[in-house]
Design a protein around this motif. Sequence first.
Motif: not given
Length: 237
Positions: A84-91
């Motif tokens: 989830a943290a990786r998705f937040a960073e990517w978005l």
Amino acid sequence: MLVLLPVLGNAGDRDFRLNAPAALVDSGLLKHLLPRFSLKTQIRVELVEGAAEVALVPEGEGVAVFSGVGATWRMQVNGAHGGAARFAEWLTSDVGRRTLTSYQVDGVQAFTLPAEEAELDVAVSFAGDAAEGLKLSSVHCGRCHVVSEANRMNAIGSTPSFFVLRTMRDWHRRFQSFFALNPHPSFTQVAEVTEPFPANRPSPIAPVEITLDDLDAILAYVNQLKPADLGAPIKHQ
């Protein structure tokens, strides 16, 4: 329950669930975004109704990430979760934003970045012990980063100091998810959050071993730091 990408096997702290209202699902944006994120990261996302690690909501708390379908959509990351943290960073990265704004319906851009005022830094506070956070930062982070004036000459020059990181609008999100951001996963263990190192791939250096309470203390310490004076606004990915 709507499943956009099937979850296969036991992916531990990588694959995660995403909740979004029907209006956003029906817009087709998530069918555009999520496969591209998964192709980049090998993290699968399950679109669900109900409890999820990440939620996209049209109002309330959260980080404003895009506008469209009559609302400014906010991202809520519920708990500490690597995927989830990786998705937040990517978005919120340049790549994620370009992917978002490239989505078109009948040749017309359907979503935009949030208005500038939605991106302004807001006051945040953390309940941790800032004094303890300084000690923990010095022990665990000071090997690579300048975390205080005391270790200014002992860190690695190629890594950003805490003072520089503090200038970023999303500094707190970066610190909250640091264990999922390279190079940290190869040597960081967060109790009850990260998976143990594989037996055939131990940490290449003395591992950083902390708890979520330790992380709260570090956040409280960094929150009170004065951001570095960099002159012109910092540009970062």
